[in-house]
Every structure is written in C-alpha cells, then in structure tokens.
Motif scaffolding. Sequence first.
Motif, PDB file in Angstrom:
ATOM      1  N   GLN A   1       0.833  -1.211   0.000  1.00 31.22           N
ATOM      2  CA  GLN A   1       0.000   0.000   0.000  1.00 31.22           C
ATOM      3  C   GLN A   1       0.863   1.254   0.000  1.00 31.22           C
ATOM      4  O   GLN A   1       0.570   2.229  -0.707  1.00 31.22           O
ATOM      5  N   LYS A   2       1.946   1.248   0.779  1.00 27.13           N
ATOM      6  CA  LYS A   2       2.854   2.400   0.828  1.00 27.13           C
ATOM      7  C   LYS A   2       3.503   2.643  -0.539  1.00 27.13           C
ATOM      8  O   LYS A   2       3.571   3.773  -1.023  1.00 27.13           O
ATOM      9  N   LEU A   3       3.979   1.575  -1.161  1.00 28.75           N
ATOM     10  CA  LEU A   3       4.603   1.711  -2.483  1.00 28.75           C
ATOM     11  C   LEU A   3       3.580   2.158  -3.534  1.00 28.75           C
ATOM     12  O   LEU A   3       3.916   2.939  -4.428  1.00 28.75           O
ATOM     13  N   ALA A   4       2.363   1.685  -3.418  1.00 28.23           N
ATOM     14  CA  ALA A   4       1.309   2.089  -4.354  1.00 28.23           C
ATOM     15  C   ALA A   4       1.090   3.597  -4.290  1.00 28.23           C
ATOM     16  O   ALA A   4       0.977   4.266  -5.321  1.00 28.23           O
ATOM     17  N   THR A   5       1.055   4.125  -3.086  1.00 28.58           N
ATOM     18  CA  THR A   5       0.888   5.578  -2.915  1.00 28.58           C
ATOM     19  C   THR A   5       2.083   6.318  -3.501  1.00 28.58           C
ATOM     20  O   THR A   5       1.925   7.292  -4.237  1.00 28.58           O
ATOM     21  N   GLU A   6       3.267   5.844  -3.180  1.00 31.77           N
ATOM     22  CA  GLU A   6       4.501   6.481  -3.644  1.00 31.77           C
ATOM     23  C   GLU A   6       4.616   6.465  -5.171  1.00 31.77           C
ATOM     24  O   GLU A   6       5.030   7.448  -5.782  1.00 31.77           O
ATOM     25  N   TYR A   7       4.252   5.355  -5.794  1.00 32.89           N
ATOM     26  CA  TYR A   7       4.407   5.199  -7.243  1.00 32.89           C
ATOM     27  C   TYR A   7       3.129   5.540  -8.022  1.00 32.89           C
ATOM     28  O   TYR A   7       3.111   5.436  -9.241  1.00 32.89           O
ATOM     29  N   LYS A   8       2.065   5.895  -7.294  1.00 37.53           N
ATOM     30  CA  LYS A   8       0.776   6.266  -7.915  1.00 37.53           C
ATOM     31  C   LYS A   8       0.219   5.130  -8.793  1.00 37.53           C
ATOM     32  O   LYS A   8      -0.163   5.328  -9.943  1.00 37.53           O
TER      33      LYS A   8
END
Length: 177
Positions: A135-142
């Motif tokens: 979830q954190k990476l999804a936010t970071e990478y859009k």
Amino acid sequence: MTIAYSKKLLLHICCAICTSRVIEQLKSQFDTIGFFYNPNIEPVAEYQKRLDATMVLANYYNIPIIVGEYENQLWHSHVNEYKNFPENSIRCEICFKLRMEKTATMCKIKNIENFTTTLAASPHKNSTFINQLGQKLATEYKINFILIPQTQSYHSNIIRTLNLYRQKYCGCLFSLR
C-alpha cells in the motif's frame, strides 16, 4: 457492442508454489503479467530451479513472464549487516522491500496500473507487513496494490501434474540456518 476491458496487473513471483496459490483468481480478474525478481535466491542453481518451475507454471496458465536481473550483490549490500538475524526479522523486511520496490518500478516502466506479490500468499511470511508495504509503495508510485490473502492452500493438482519444483527454504542462504 460492449468491449470488456481487463486491467493489467504485474505479479511479483517468488516461486511457482506460492504462485499456484493465487494465479487462477488473479488471472480471472486481471490481464496478469508475471515478474520474477528474486536476487535473494542462492545458490544460482536454486535460483534456476525456481525460475524454471515458474516458467512451466506461466506456460500452463498462458501468462507472460518478465525476468528481472539477478542482482545478488545488490541484495547482499542491503541485507548483509542483518545476516545473523532470524527468519521474519528486519532482514526479510528489507528483502521484501527491495523486490516489491523493483516490481513497482517495473509497473511504471511498463505502464501497468496494478501490482501485487505472491509473498503475501505464503503462510511462512508476514502478510500484514507485506500488504502494508504494498500500500505504501502504491501511494509512492501512484499505482494500485492488490491485496492477496494469506492462505494455507495451494493448487496441489497443478503442482503434481506439472511436477513443479518444491523448494525447502525461503531462498537466501541465511534462511537455511
């Protein structure tokens, strides 16, 4: 006439056995592309066995596979100071982050809007940590991270039919201890 659109998903694959736990469900919901990126797997012969099994499974399900570089030295540079830590410690968290971040990066390169990892399906891994990291990476990478529930079951018929290699340890030599 309505045209059905299937969203693309990049599936980080740790091994064929864990992939057998989730592939049918994902394939029915997404245009799934496998991504085999595992610089942690040692020795190279073990890496090759797992890659070969993954290719057999991918062929069976007719999904394309992207094979990432075998960046074992990079992996060691991230985890060596934690080599004496136990399984499911910070060493593993760093390993998961390296592989999942590479998957998110590959999503951006290939213009794929969704990703997930078979690591979350393994009953031997900390799925809470993996899903939170996703979830954190999804936010970071859009992009979108698709949650995969942890499961005790796998597709034993497929594993037997395809005679898939079943590894005896997580992948890194530190996990053999």
